[in-house]
Structures are given as structure tokens and as C-alpha cells.
Design a protein around this motif. Structure first.
Motif, PDB file in Angstrom:
ATOM      1  N   MET A  12       0.816  -1.211   0.000  1.00  0.00           N
ATOM      2  CA  MET A  12       0.000   0.000   0.000  1.00  0.00           C
ATOM      3  C   MET A  12       0.853   1.265   0.000  1.00  0.00           C
ATOM      4  SD  MET A  12      -3.141  -0.775   2.603  1.00  0.00           S
ATOM      5  CE  MET A  12      -4.541  -1.777   2.106  1.00  0.00           C
ATOM      6  N   VAL A  13       1.850   1.323   0.880  1.00  0.00           N
ATOM      7  CA  VAL A  13       2.623   2.558   1.002  1.00  0.00           C
ATOM      8  C   VAL A  13       3.508   2.758  -0.226  1.00  0.00           C
ATOM      9  CG1 VAL A  13       4.621   1.606   2.261  1.00  0.00           C
ATOM     10  CG2 VAL A  13       3.951   3.976   2.601  1.00  0.00           C
ATOM     11  N   VAL A  14       4.048   1.673  -0.796  1.00  0.00           N
ATOM     12  CA  VAL A  14       4.875   1.805  -2.001  1.00  0.00           C
ATOM     13  C   VAL A  14       4.035   2.338  -3.166  1.00  0.00           C
ATOM     14  CG1 VAL A  14       6.154   0.542  -3.759  1.00  0.00           C
ATOM     15  CG2 VAL A  14       6.597   0.094  -1.345  1.00  0.00           C
ATOM     16  N   LEU A  15       2.872   1.736  -3.389  1.00  0.00           N
ATOM     17  CA  LEU A  15       1.990   2.192  -4.472  1.00  0.00           C
ATOM     18  C   LEU A  15       1.527   3.632  -4.230  1.00  0.00           C
ATOM     19  CD1 LEU A  15      -0.217  -0.975  -5.104  1.00  0.00           C
ATOM     20  CD2 LEU A  15       1.652  -0.105  -6.519  1.00  0.00           C
ATOM     21  N   GLY A  16       1.208   3.953  -2.969  1.00  0.00           N
ATOM     22  CA  GLY A  16       0.743   5.297  -2.647  1.00  0.00           C
ATOM     23  C   GLY A  16       1.802   6.358  -2.887  1.00  0.00           C
ATOM     24  N   VAL A  17       3.026   6.091  -2.467  1.00  0.00           N
ATOM     25  CA  VAL A  17       4.104   7.062  -2.619  1.00  0.00           C
ATOM     26  C   VAL A  17       4.491   7.217  -4.089  1.00  0.00           C
ATOM     27  CG1 VAL A  17       6.535   7.473  -2.117  1.00  0.00           C
ATOM     28  CG2 VAL A  17       4.996   6.829  -0.275  1.00  0.00           C
ATOM     29  N   VAL A  18       4.524   6.121  -4.839  1.00  0.00           N
ATOM     30  CA  VAL A  18       4.815   6.225  -6.265  1.00  0.00           C
ATOM     31  C   VAL A  18       3.742   7.059  -6.957  1.00  0.00           C
ATOM     32  CG1 VAL A  18       4.970   4.923  -8.423  1.00  0.00           C
ATOM     33  CG2 VAL A  18       6.139   4.087  -6.377  1.00  0.00           C
ATOM     34  N   CYS A  19       2.489   6.832  -6.610  1.00  0.00           N
ATOM     35  CA  CYS A  19       1.394   7.607  -7.184  1.00  0.00           C
ATOM     36  C   CYS A  19       1.529   9.082  -6.814  1.00  0.00           C
ATOM     37  CB  CYS A  19       0.065   7.047  -6.679  1.00  0.00           C
ATOM     38  SG  CYS A  19      -1.383   7.722  -7.491  1.00  0.00           S
ATOM     39  N   LEU A  20       1.877   9.357  -5.565  1.00  0.00           N
ATOM     40  CA  LEU A  20       2.026  10.739  -5.108  1.00  0.00           C
ATOM     41  C   LEU A  20       3.167  11.455  -5.819  1.00  0.00           C
ATOM     42  CD1 LEU A  20       0.984  12.817  -2.973  1.00  0.00           C
ATOM     43  CD2 LEU A  20       2.782  11.950  -1.456  1.00  0.00           C
ATOM     44  N   SER A  21       4.183  10.706  -6.221  1.00  0.00           N
ATOM     45  CA  SER A  21       5.374  11.321  -6.807  1.00  0.00           C
ATOM     46  C   SER A  21       5.105  11.988  -8.152  1.00  0.00           C
ATOM     47  CB  SER A  21       6.477  10.265  -6.971  1.00  0.00           C
ATOM     48  OG  SER A  21       6.153   9.330  -7.984  1.00  0.00           O
ATOM     49  N   THR A 218      -3.598   9.289  -1.454  1.00  0.00           N
ATOM     50  CA  THR A 218      -3.996   9.596  -0.080  1.00  0.00           C
ATOM     51  C   THR A 218      -4.589   8.381   0.612  1.00  0.00           C
ATOM     52  OG1 THR A 218      -4.470  11.882  -0.702  1.00  0.00           O
ATOM     53  CG2 THR A 218      -5.445  11.084   1.332  1.00  0.00           C
ATOM     54  N   VAL A 219      -5.502   7.690  -0.073  1.00  0.00           N
ATOM     55  CA  VAL A 219      -6.162   6.529   0.533  1.00  0.00           C
ATOM     56  C   VAL A 219      -5.152   5.416   0.803  1.00  0.00           C
ATOM     57  CG1 VAL A 219      -7.832   4.683   0.124  1.00  0.00           C
ATOM     58  CG2 VAL A 219      -8.425   7.055  -0.430  1.00  0.00           C
ATOM     59  N   LEU A 220      -4.269   5.146  -0.145  1.00  0.00           N
ATOM     60  CA  LEU A 220      -3.293   4.075   0.040  1.00  0.00           C
ATOM     61  C   LEU A 220      -2.344   4.367   1.198  1.00  0.00           C
ATOM     62  CD1 LEU A 220      -2.403   3.258  -3.683  1.00  0.00           C
ATOM     63  CD2 LEU A 220      -3.495   1.712  -2.053  1.00  0.00           C
ATOM     64  N   ILE A 221      -1.823   5.589   1.264  1.00  0.00           N
ATOM     65  CA  ILE A 221      -0.852   5.927   2.318  1.00  0.00           C
ATOM     66  C   ILE A 221      -1.530   5.927   3.683  1.00  0.00           C
ATOM     67  CG2 ILE A 221       0.644   7.744   3.200  1.00  0.00           C
ATOM     68  CD1 ILE A 221       1.225   8.478   0.258  1.00  0.00           C
ATOM     69  N   ASN A 222      -2.730   6.515   3.769  1.00  0.00           N
ATOM     70  CA  ASN A 222      -3.430   6.526   5.051  1.00  0.00           C
ATOM     71  C   ASN A 222      -3.793   5.108   5.496  1.00  0.00           C
ATOM     72  OD1 ASN A 222      -3.306   9.276   5.329  1.00  0.00           O
ATOM     73  ND2 ASN A 222      -5.345   9.665   4.512  1.00  0.00           N
ATOM     74  N   SER A 223      -4.182   4.257   4.555  1.00  0.00           N
ATOM     75  CA  SER A 223      -4.547   2.882   4.900  1.00  0.00           C
ATOM     76  C   SER A 223      -3.331   2.084   5.353  1.00  0.00           C
ATOM     77  CB  SER A 223      -5.205   2.195   3.703  1.00  0.00           C
ATOM     78  OG  SER A 223      -6.393   2.855   3.321  1.00  0.00           O
ATOM     79  N   ALA A 224      -2.152   2.417   4.820  1.00  0.00           N
ATOM     80  CA  ALA A 224      -0.937   1.683   5.185  1.00  0.00           C
ATOM     81  C   ALA A 224      -0.593   1.839   6.662  1.00  0.00           C
ATOM     82  CB  ALA A 224       0.234   2.150   4.326  1.00  0.00           C
ATOM     83  N   THR A 225      -1.025   2.956   7.275  1.00  0.00           N
ATOM     84  CA  THR A 225      -0.702   3.172   8.690  1.00  0.00           C
ATOM     85  C   THR A 225      -1.413   2.174   9.596  1.00  0.00           C
ATOM     86  OG1 THR A 225      -2.488   4.813   8.888  1.00  0.00           O
ATOM     87  CG2 THR A 225      -0.292   5.639   8.328  1.00  0.00           C
ATOM     88  N   ARG A 226      -2.393   1.432   9.071  1.00  0.00           N
ATOM     89  CA  ARG A 226      -3.043   0.387   9.865  1.00  0.00           C
ATOM     90  C   ARG A 226      -2.150  -0.840  10.029  1.00  0.00           C
ATOM     91  NH1 ARG A 226      -8.829   0.189   6.642  1.00  0.00           N
ATOM     92  NH2 ARG A 226      -9.419   2.390   6.919  1.00  0.00           N
ATOM     93  N   TYR A 227      -1.203  -0.995   9.120  1.00  0.00           N
ATOM     94  CA  TYR A 227      -0.395  -2.212   9.087  1.00  0.00           C
ATOM     95  C   TYR A 227       1.090  -1.976   9.352  1.00  0.00           C
ATOM     96  CZ  TYR A 227      -4.628  -3.424   6.495  1.00  0.00           C
ATOM     97  OH  TYR A 227      -5.932  -3.600   6.119  1.00  0.00           O
ATOM     98  N   LEU A 228       1.541  -0.734   9.214  1.00  0.00           N
ATOM     99  CA  LEU A 228       2.948  -0.414   9.412  1.00  0.00           C
ATOM    100  C   LEU A 228       3.095   0.656  10.484  1.00  0.00           C
ATOM    101  CD1 LEU A 228       4.245  -0.077   5.729  1.00  0.00           C
ATOM    102  CD2 LEU A 228       4.502  -2.039   7.235  1.00  0.00           C
ATOM    103  N   PRO A 229       4.222   0.663  11.219  1.00  0.00           N
ATOM    104  CA  PRO A 229       4.487   1.763  12.142  1.00  0.00           C
ATOM    105  C   PRO A 229       4.593   3.078  11.381  1.00  0.00           C
ATOM    106  CG  PRO A 229       5.988  -0.077  12.526  1.00  0.00           C
ATOM    107  CD  PRO A 229       5.279  -0.360  11.241  1.00  0.00           C
TER     108      PRO A 229
END
Length: 295
Positions: A12-21, A218-229
Motif C-alpha cells: 500500500m505505502v509503495v503504491l501510494g508514494v509512487v502515485c504521489l510522486s 492519499t487513501v493508500l498511504i493513510n490505509s498503510a498506517t493500519r499495518y505499518l508503524p
């Protein structure tokens, strides 16, 4: 089970950050004034995320902390506006390097407003990052980009302020206030924008930005915080700094200055070491107190 959760968060966070870039690249491709971009980006984000919040019945979360939610939405609207104005007045490389210091602003604001202690490593990181930003601000042609650099610095401070607010009030629903921030940024930009004077190609770019790219990131990065520190999620934002510079360099030929590359290297190196150390300490804490995992 824990491994699967970690892997899901990582994807989730990898896809979210790549999309944000792609944000800076899309702003360049829109080829219109900054206020018009702010208007359409904010309005379209509000439409998409507002529908998601309404369908998921997330709007009821506003009843928990209405004033702090409003403050967060205002900060997010300000951040969106400042980011676009920064990219319109400076190289994307400058902007993303300066924005990468937002976690350090959050640390300072947490000390000032929440009374949290600031670790020595954070103080050292702040001092070294200031030197790196000094290279960005004083490089060749920097005076012509001073306004854009200052917009980026203000945006980094606003991001730090919003992170501090969310830390103080964790019950705030991020997606709901992001939707509200989009609406507020559109309202701020409307008097100065020319939203109906564009051709089909530019509307297409704005639609991709406001309807797909920003909401999805936004949705991917925010959702990633449920699974990662949160420390790990913050570390991945540094990937956006590198990729955001790469896209406009590779596709549009917007070459960063030597001082920007040097300053960016200093800032990114310091932040990677700072985040790595923080993550190492967090893992040690969880090993000592395994009952805290997920809290």
C-alpha cells in the motif's frame, strides 16, 4: 499473520508514494496558473473523497472533535495551495527537498505544543537539514525561485503542524478532513482562478490529478498506517522526494541545479539515518514490550 499484515501495508505505502510522486509532473503538464490548478484539484478531490466518506458513513467522526477537524482541514487546504504555488515558482526538485523536512517541523511543534521531548538525534538532524536547505536556497538562480522555495518551506511547516494536530487528536478521520481540505482550497482559489478557460487536454490532466492520482495516493498511504508503524510510513516519503525530481527531469528536462542536488543529498541522507534510527528504537521497544504492538 503478522507477516501478511506487514506485506499488505508495504504494498500500500509503495503504491501510494509512487502515485504521489507524479504530483509535480502533473502540475507542470496542466500548463495553467497555480490558482486554477488549486481550484480544480481541491474540488475534484472533495468530490471523490467526499463520496467515499459519505458512503462509508465516516462523516459521523466529525462529531468527536469538530474544531480540531476543521483546523486540520484548513491546514490541508493551505498545504495543497502552497504546494501548487511552490511548484509554479520553483523547480520541482527544490520543492520536494524542502517538503521532506516536514517531519522535523512536526517534532518541533510536538515539543512546543504537546510538551514532548525532542531527542538529541532529532535536534542534530534539524541542524544538518538546515544546512542542506541553505544550499537549496543559495544555489545558482535561487533568487528567481525564492518565492517558490518560501512557499515550499511554509507548506512543510503546515504539514508538520497538521501531523502534530493529528497526533494530539488521533480520533480525527484523515480521509474526511482531506476531503474538507480539498473543498476549502478550492474556495480559497476560486476568486483568483480561471476554471472555465482551459482546453480539453488541460482539463484531462486536472481530472487525472484530482479524481485519480491524489485521492488514490492519499487513501493508500493513510490505509498503510493500519499495518505499518508510522515511522516506516514516513521513511517511504523520501522515495517521493527522489521520484518527484526524477519524473520532471526525465520527461520534461527540468534539470536540478548542483546546489539543489547537493542540498537534497544532505537532507535525504540525514532523514534516512534519522528514520532508520527511530525505527530501530521502535522495534527494540516492541521486543521489550510486545503487548504494545498495534497500539
Amino acid at each position: 499473520m503478522q507477516t501478511r499484515r506487514y506485506q499488505r501495508g508495504l504494498v500500500m505505502v509503495v503504491l501510494g508514494v509512487v502515485c504521489l510522486s507524479f504530483d509535480g509532473l502533473l502540475i507542470r503538464l496542466a500548463r495553467t496558473d497555480g490558482w486554477t490548478i488549486v481550484f480544480w484539484r481541491g474540488l475534484l478531490m472533495f468530490c471523490v473523497l467526499g463520496v467515499l466518506c459519505w458512503s462509508a458513513k465516516r462523516l459521523t467522526t466529525l462529531n468527536r472533535h469538530p474544531f480540531s477537524s476543521l483546523a486540520s482541514a484548513l491546514l490541508l487546504g493551505l498545504i495543497s495551495s502552497l504546494f501548487v504555488l511552490a511548484v509554479m515558482n520553483a523547480n520541482v526538485a527544490n520543492v520536494v527537498v524542502i517538503l521532506s523536512t516536514a517531519p522535523l517541523f512536526a517534532a518541533l511543534f510536538s515539543r512546543i505544543f504537546l510538551g514532548e521531548s525532542v531527542a538529541l538525534r532529532t535536534l542534530v538532524a534539524i541542524a544538518v537539514c538546515m544546512l542542506g536547505m541553505g544550499l537549496v536556497f543559495m544555489g545558482k538562480g535561487a533568487m528567481g525561485m525564492l518565492a517558490g522555495n518560501l512557499y515550499a518551506l511554509a507548506a512543510a511547516a503546515a504539514i508538520g503542524g497538521n501531523l502534530t494536530l493529528l497526533r494530539r487528536y488521533p480520533a480525527i478521520d484523515p480521509m474526511t478532513v482531506i476531503a474538507g481540505g480539498g473543498l476549502l482550497s478550492a474556495a480559497i482559489a476560486l476568486p483568483m482562478a480561471s476554471p472555465l478557460n482551459l482546453d480539453a487536454e488541460r482539463y484531462g490532466v486536472l481530472a487525472v490529478m484530482g479524481l485519480i492520482q491524489m485521492p488514490l495516493a492519499t487513501v493508500l498511504i493513510n490505509s498503510a498506517t493500519r499495518y505499518l508503524p508510522s515511522t516506516e510510513v514516513a521513511l517511504f516519503y523520501l522515495v517521493e522526494t527522489a521520484l518527484g525530481t526524477l519524473w520532471v527531469w526525465w520527461l520534461l528536462g527540468e534539470t536540478p541545479g548542483v546546489s539543489t542536488l547537493m542540498g537534497g543529498a544532505v537532507v535525504i541522507t540525514v532523514l534516512v539515518l534519522h528514520a532508520w534510527r527511530g525505527l530501530h528504537l521502535e522495534r527494540q521497544r516492541l521486543q521489550l514490550y510486545p503487548g504494545l504492538i498495534g497500539k
